[in-house]
Design a protein around this motif. Structure first.
Motif, PDB file in Angstrom:
ATOM      1  N   ARG A 184       0.783  -1.207   0.000  1.00 52.03           N
ATOM      2  CA  ARG A 184       0.000   0.000   0.000  1.00 52.03           C
ATOM      3  C   ARG A 184       0.829   1.279   0.000  1.00 52.03           C
ATOM      4  O   ARG A 184       0.701   2.136  -0.851  1.00 52.03           O
ATOM      5  N   GLN A 185       1.655   1.421   0.984  1.00 58.41           N
ATOM      6  CA  GLN A 185       2.360   2.692   1.096  1.00 58.41           C
ATOM      7  C   GLN A 185       3.556   2.472   1.991  1.00 58.41           C
ATOM      8  O   GLN A 185       3.719   1.414   2.576  1.00 58.41           O
ATOM      9  N   HIS A 186       4.356   3.445   2.085  1.00 60.45           N
ATOM     10  CA  HIS A 186       5.534   3.297   2.908  1.00 60.45           C
ATOM     11  C   HIS A 186       5.144   3.361   4.376  1.00 60.45           C
ATOM     12  O   HIS A 186       4.399   4.226   4.777  1.00 60.45           O
ATOM     13  N   TYR A 187       5.653   2.433   5.147  1.00 58.97           N
ATOM     14  CA  TYR A 187       5.348   2.430   6.571  1.00 58.97           C
ATOM     15  C   TYR A 187       6.525   2.948   7.374  1.00 58.97           C
ATOM     16  O   TYR A 187       7.683   2.760   6.994  1.00 58.97           O
ATOM     17  N   VAL A 188       6.231   3.548   8.470  1.00 58.22           N
ATOM     18  CA  VAL A 188       7.252   3.853   9.450  1.00 58.22           C
ATOM     19  C   VAL A 188       7.367   2.614  10.333  1.00 58.22           C
ATOM     20  O   VAL A 188       6.365   1.995  10.685  1.00 58.22           O
ATOM     21  N   LEU A 189       8.600   2.235  10.651  1.00 61.01           N
ATOM     22  CA  LEU A 189       8.785   0.963  11.348  1.00 61.01           C
ATOM     23  C   LEU A 189       9.037   1.130  12.843  1.00 61.01           C
ATOM     24  O   LEU A 189       9.148   0.161  13.568  1.00 61.01           O
ATOM     25  N   ASP A 190       9.126   2.355  13.287  1.00 59.31           N
ATOM     26  CA  ASP A 190       9.386   2.553  14.705  1.00 59.31           C
ATOM     27  C   ASP A 190       8.455   3.612  15.267  1.00 59.31           C
ATOM     28  O   ASP A 190       8.398   4.742  14.782  1.00 59.31           O
ATOM     29  N   ALA A 191       7.721   3.239  16.293  1.00 59.74           N
ATOM     30  CA  ALA A 191       6.677   4.112  16.811  1.00 59.74           C
ATOM     31  C   ALA A 191       7.202   5.208  17.728  1.00 59.74           C
ATOM     32  O   ALA A 191       6.524   6.201  17.958  1.00 59.74           O
ATOM     33  N   GLU A 192       8.425   5.032  18.231  1.00 59.30           N
ATOM     34  CA  GLU A 192       8.879   5.825  19.355  1.00 59.30           C
ATOM     35  C   GLU A 192       8.628   7.324  19.198  1.00 59.30           C
ATOM     36  O   GLU A 192       8.108   7.970  20.084  1.00 59.30           O
ATOM     37  N   THR A 193       8.988   7.848  18.040  1.00 61.29           N
ATOM     38  CA  THR A 193       8.908   9.292  17.853  1.00 61.29           C
ATOM     39  C   THR A 193       7.512   9.747  17.430  1.00 61.29           C
ATOM     40  O   THR A 193       7.258  10.932  17.318  1.00 61.29           O
ATOM     41  N   LEU A 194       6.640   8.778  17.197  1.00 60.60           N
ATOM     42  CA  LEU A 194       5.369   9.133  16.565  1.00 60.60           C
ATOM     43  C   LEU A 194       4.175   9.132  17.498  1.00 60.60           C
ATOM     44  O   LEU A 194       3.169   9.777  17.239  1.00 60.60           O
ATOM     45  N   SER A 195       4.291   8.366  18.576  1.00 61.88           N
ATOM     46  CA  SER A 195       3.122   8.168  19.411  1.00 61.88           C
ATOM     47  C   SER A 195       2.699   9.460  20.087  1.00 61.88           C
ATOM     48  O   SER A 195       3.525  10.238  20.541  1.00 61.88           O
ATOM     49  N   SER A 196       1.411   9.624  20.147  1.00 62.81           N
ATOM     50  CA  SER A 196       0.875  10.802  20.805  1.00 62.81           C
ATOM     51  C   SER A 196       0.883  10.568  22.319  1.00 62.81           C
ATOM     52  O   SER A 196       0.733   9.445  22.777  1.00 62.81           O
ATOM     53  N   ASP A 197       1.088  11.633  23.070  1.00 64.99           N
ATOM     54  CA  ASP A 197       1.107  11.496  24.524  1.00 64.99           C
ATOM     55  C   ASP A 197      -0.233  11.893  25.124  1.00 64.99           C
ATOM     56  O   ASP A 197      -0.562  11.576  26.250  1.00 64.99           O
ATOM     57  N   ASP A 198      -0.964  12.599  24.316  1.00 64.54           N
ATOM     58  CA  ASP A 198      -2.223  13.174  24.772  1.00 64.54           C
ATOM     59  C   ASP A 198      -3.355  12.267  24.283  1.00 64.54           C
ATOM     60  O   ASP A 198      -3.956  12.504  23.250  1.00 64.54           O
ATOM     61  N   LEU A 199      -3.587  11.200  25.061  1.00 61.68           N
ATOM     62  CA  LEU A 199      -4.490  10.155  24.591  1.00 61.68           C
ATOM     63  C   LEU A 199      -5.784  10.115  25.380  1.00 61.68           C
ATOM     64  O   LEU A 199      -5.798  10.329  26.585  1.00 61.68           O
ATOM     65  N   SER A 200      -6.844   9.793  24.690  1.00 61.58           N
ATOM     66  CA  SER A 200      -8.085   9.515  25.399  1.00 61.58           C
ATOM     67  C   SER A 200      -8.328   8.004  25.347  1.00 61.58           C
ATOM     68  O   SER A 200      -8.198   7.388  24.287  1.00 61.58           O
ATOM     69  N   LEU A 201      -8.659   7.454  26.495  1.00 63.94           N
ATOM     70  CA  LEU A 201      -8.914   6.013  26.537  1.00 63.94           C
ATOM     71  C   LEU A 201     -10.417   5.721  26.572  1.00 63.94           C
ATOM     72  O   LEU A 201     -10.844   4.593  26.815  1.00 63.94           O
ATOM     73  N   ASP A 202     -11.202   6.762  26.302  1.00 60.47           N
ATOM     74  CA  ASP A 202     -12.663   6.643  26.412  1.00 60.47           C
ATOM     75  C   ASP A 202     -13.227   5.442  25.662  1.00 60.47           C
ATOM     76  O   ASP A 202     -14.129   4.760  26.138  1.00 60.47           O
TER      77      ASP A 202
END
Ligand SMILES: Nc1ncnc2c1ncn2[C@@H]1O[C@H](COP(=O)(O)OP(=O)(O)OP(=O)(O)O)[C@@H](O)[C@H]1O
Ligand SMILES: [Mg+2]
Lengths: 446, 254
Positions: free
Chosen positions: A73-91
């Motif tokens: 499909r498309q190019h994937y990023v293989l490492d989440a470390e720099t990408l994950s959001s810190d401001d998460l809702s777990l609702d």
């Protein structure tokens, strides 16, 4: 090292297939860590993946489930470390009325800030990379899952860097369920490879509830998760999957369960409208005598979703009992696949194995592919299986409407009734209620 | 209350009701008898709104409101209740849950709030007593594994719970033993009031000893061909339908 990889990806962003990208990135450069016993396992697994490649629909196990569009499909990023959001809702993962120890995994990474399951007596919960030096890790990691021919497992073994380790100690009966919330949050297309290992020690009892959700801002994501579960002698595990992720989500979930003598494993696999693509491989190895396993599934699909549940119940020893019941309800143009293999090996005399798959096609253009597969090599066994495909029972629908119940509400009642054989088996009443609510919601959306 | 005029209805292009007329006033009980296949259940189904039945001519008014325009659920909410000749089994739907849903949807239609749990339960108890309906059955799946008689009794239990304006009982007596017949009839008699009405479809005069009708009609070949009082039922019991068929068929050829 991981950072370098990420940068490298940014630079070489050409529309290459994931396969090429992975070989380029990791060939001769596999993740490595102490103890180095893992290195060889990774190396061999990578070789297995390299020669197998991603499956195509020409392979029987992937006949109706085409991963090619996902991996090309498309190019994937293989490492989440720099990408994950810190401001998460777990609702989206909240199960009303559930009192549980909470573990939050963001893009496959353990998030200590959001988790509340640390420091419980008899319970060890940690990021998997902190468990590498544990005795039970050495004993069970890649012990069973990697014996299968699923190339996604090989790939996962070779390349995973994150995941969850749970060990419930000997004789420990957890007071509360463990609620594991998997959040997909990366704002760039992420190929996440997550590895979990759960060990329920002898005479221990636990309940693990796993919710899969998507954070609002998340991009398209592909999750290759392998969970290895060991239920040791006389231990009991209730295990729930609640797939409520968003349309950006695509999941390859391999669950490999190994059971010792006298153990009980109950799996409840629930998938709802949302995630575009879900493939579950759930393999249960009944490794000793007097083992009991129950596999239940409710799948409600909508839109253009594809949900594929492949299960294996592997009777290896005598006097075991397995009971499997899967229900699919398909709306719109969605597709549900069920494949249930039961092996009864020559030594597994006095096996009692039951399997049933029922399908309700609501969407005229929806599709169901179902295949029971029994391979029985012992002679003194009781095995039964069956599957049905049907639509709404119009007589029943009219009966309900003739009592003043609206058509929409009558449909909800009938779908609840259809799912009842499965939902009524839920050990946890709070989860059951939640699932029934999700069914209701999923129907209205559909 | 109910006024049916020149009703024509067909199933799968087969004409079944062929100009049926019937007037039912509040407080009345009408019995409908007639040979097998004459269209009695069809009439019940058409009134309840089953989609397979197509009305090709005529009108049906319930207290002046055009019934044929309404969905099955709205007819029920307006107060039409059909006790089915063959109630369906719906495994997985609990009897009680189903009743609660039905009752509250009818209430919502009338602008009433959902019934309090306590009130609902006491009503269930009271009505169960009325038709001697086993509490165990009430908690089971809707009609699942019920005997023929239990299913019929469940229909009357639902009737008692929902208190409709117009109840159509389609052979509720068939399959009932003598005791059950008395109980069901006794239940219906207690539910009778000046504000509601009953249409009782039956093959047996015996039921009419218990539920005494104000009028008896004979339905034959899609029309009401004779109407009378309860003595007509006795006459039918004695003579069968042939004499009516003969005279009607003769009239038809004139
Ligand atoms: N859904 C249907 N499809 C086809 N034919 C139908 C259908 N419903 C009724 N019919 C036909 O219509 C005719 C009238 O049927 P109906 O059930 O109304 O008779 P009835 O008077 O209730 O008979 P009984 O006394 O046996 O209950 C019969 O010939 C029957 O076969
Ligand atoms: Mg009939």
């Amino acid at each position: 090292m991981l950072d370098e990889v990420a940068t490298d990806i940014m630079i070489t962003q050409v529309s290459d297939s994931l396969y090429t990208q992975l070989i380029k990135t990791y060939g001769g450069n596999l993740p490595s860590s102490e103890p180095h016993s893992l290195d060889e396992i990774r190396k061999q697994a990578f070789e297995r993946f390299k020669s197998a490649g991603f499956p195509t629909v020409k392979q029987e196990d992937w006949k109706y489930t085409n991963v090619q569009p996902l991996v090309n499909r498309q190019h994937y990023v293989l490492d989440a470390e720099t990408l994950s959001s810190d401001d998460l809702s777990l609702d989206k993962a909240v199960i009303p009325g559930l009192d549980a120890y909470r573990v939050v995994m963001v893009d496959g990474r353990y998030n200590a800030k959001l988790s509340t399951a640390a420091d419980i007596h008899g319970l060890s919960i940690m990021p998997i990379d902190q468990a590498f030096d544990r005795l039970c890790f050495a004993k069970y990691f890649a012990e069973y899952a990697d014996k299968t021919d699923n190339p996604f497992v090989a790939l996962n073994t070779a390349l995973f860097t994150s995941g969850l380790f749970i060990e419930v100690g000997k004789n420990v009966q957890l007071q509360k369920p463990i609620h594991v919330i998997h959040v997909a949050s990366a704002m760039k297309p992420l190929f996440a490879q997550v590895r979990n290992l759960y060990v329920i020690s002898t005479f221990a009892e636990a309940e693990i509830i796993e919710s899969f959700i998507t954070d609002e801002g998340a991009a398209h994501n592909l999750n290759n998760t392998v969970s290895e579960v060991v239920v040791r002698e006389s231990a009991k595990l209730q295990h729930y999957y609640l797939q409520v992720a968003g349309a950006q989500g695509n999941y390859l979930n391999h669950t490999e369960v190994y059971q010792e003598k006298h153990s009980l494993y109950n799996h409840y696999n629930c998938t709802f409208p949302g995630a575009a693509f879900v493939r579950n491989n759930i393999n249960v190895r009944l490794g000793d005598s007097e083992v009991e396993s129950h596999l239940y599934g409710v799948t409600l699909t909508a839109g253009n979703q594809l949900v594929d549940n492949h299960t294996i119940v592997d009777h290896r020893e005598p006097h075991c009992e397995s009971y499997e019941w899967y229900k699919n309800i398909t709306q719109d143009t969605s597709t549900a696949v069920f494949n249930g293999k039961i092996f009864v090996r020559p030594d597994a005399q006095k096996t009692n194995a039951f399997q049933q798959n029922n399908n309700m096609l609501i969407g005229e253009k929806s599709a169901v592919y179902t295949k029971p597969q029994l391979e029985i090599f012992a002679d003194d066994v009781k095995c039964s299986h069956g599957c049905t495909i049907g639509q709404f029972d119009n007589e029943a629908l009219f009966y309900l409407r003739a009592r003043g119940i609206s058509e929409a509400q009558a449909r909800v009642l009938l779908v609840h009734a259809f799912a009842f054989d499965v939902t009524s088996r839920f050990a946890n009443a709070t989860v059951r209620e939640y699932v029934e609510h999700l069914v209701e919601q999923g129907l209205k959306a559909g | 209350m109910l006024s049916i005029r020149n009703l024509h209805a067909s199933v799968e292009d087969k004409q079944i009701l062929k100009g049926l007329d019937l007037e039912v006033k509040a407080g009345e009980v009408h019995a409908i008898m007639g040979p097998n296949g004459s269209g009695k259940s069809t009439l019940g189904n058409v009134l309840a709104g089953r989609e397979a039945y197509e009305v090709t001519e005529g009108e049906v008014l319930l207290d002046g409101k055009d019934l044929l325009d309404l969905s099955p659920e709205d007819r029920a909410r307006e107060g039409v209740f059909l006790a089915f000749q063959y109630p369906v089994e719906i495994p997985g739907v609990s009897n009680i849950n189903f009743l609660k849903t039905a009752l509250n949807e009818v209430r919502a239609y009338k602008g009433l709030p959902p019934m309090e749990a306590k009130e609902f339960l006491s009503r269930v108890k009271e009505k169960q007593k009325l038709v001697k309906f086993d509490a165990k059955l009430a908690n089971r799946s809707l009609n699942e594994g019920f005997s023929g008689g239990e299913k019929k009794r469940n229909e009357i239990f639902q009737l008692a719970m929902l208190e409709p304006k117009l109840a159509i009982l389609d052979e509720t007596d068939s399959g009932l033993d003598i005791d059950a017949l008395r109980i069901v009839a006794g239940g219906v008699n207690q539910l009778r009031s000046n504000d509601n009405a009953f249409i009782v479809i039956t093959h047996y005069q015996r039921l009419l000893d218990y539920i005494v009708p104000d009028f008896v009609h004979v339905l034959y070949n899609g029309r009401i061909v004779r109407s009378g009082t309860k003595e007509l039922a006795l006459e039918l019991e004695e003579k069968g339908y042939d004499w009516i068929k003969e005279t009607v068929d003769a009239e038809g050829t004139v």
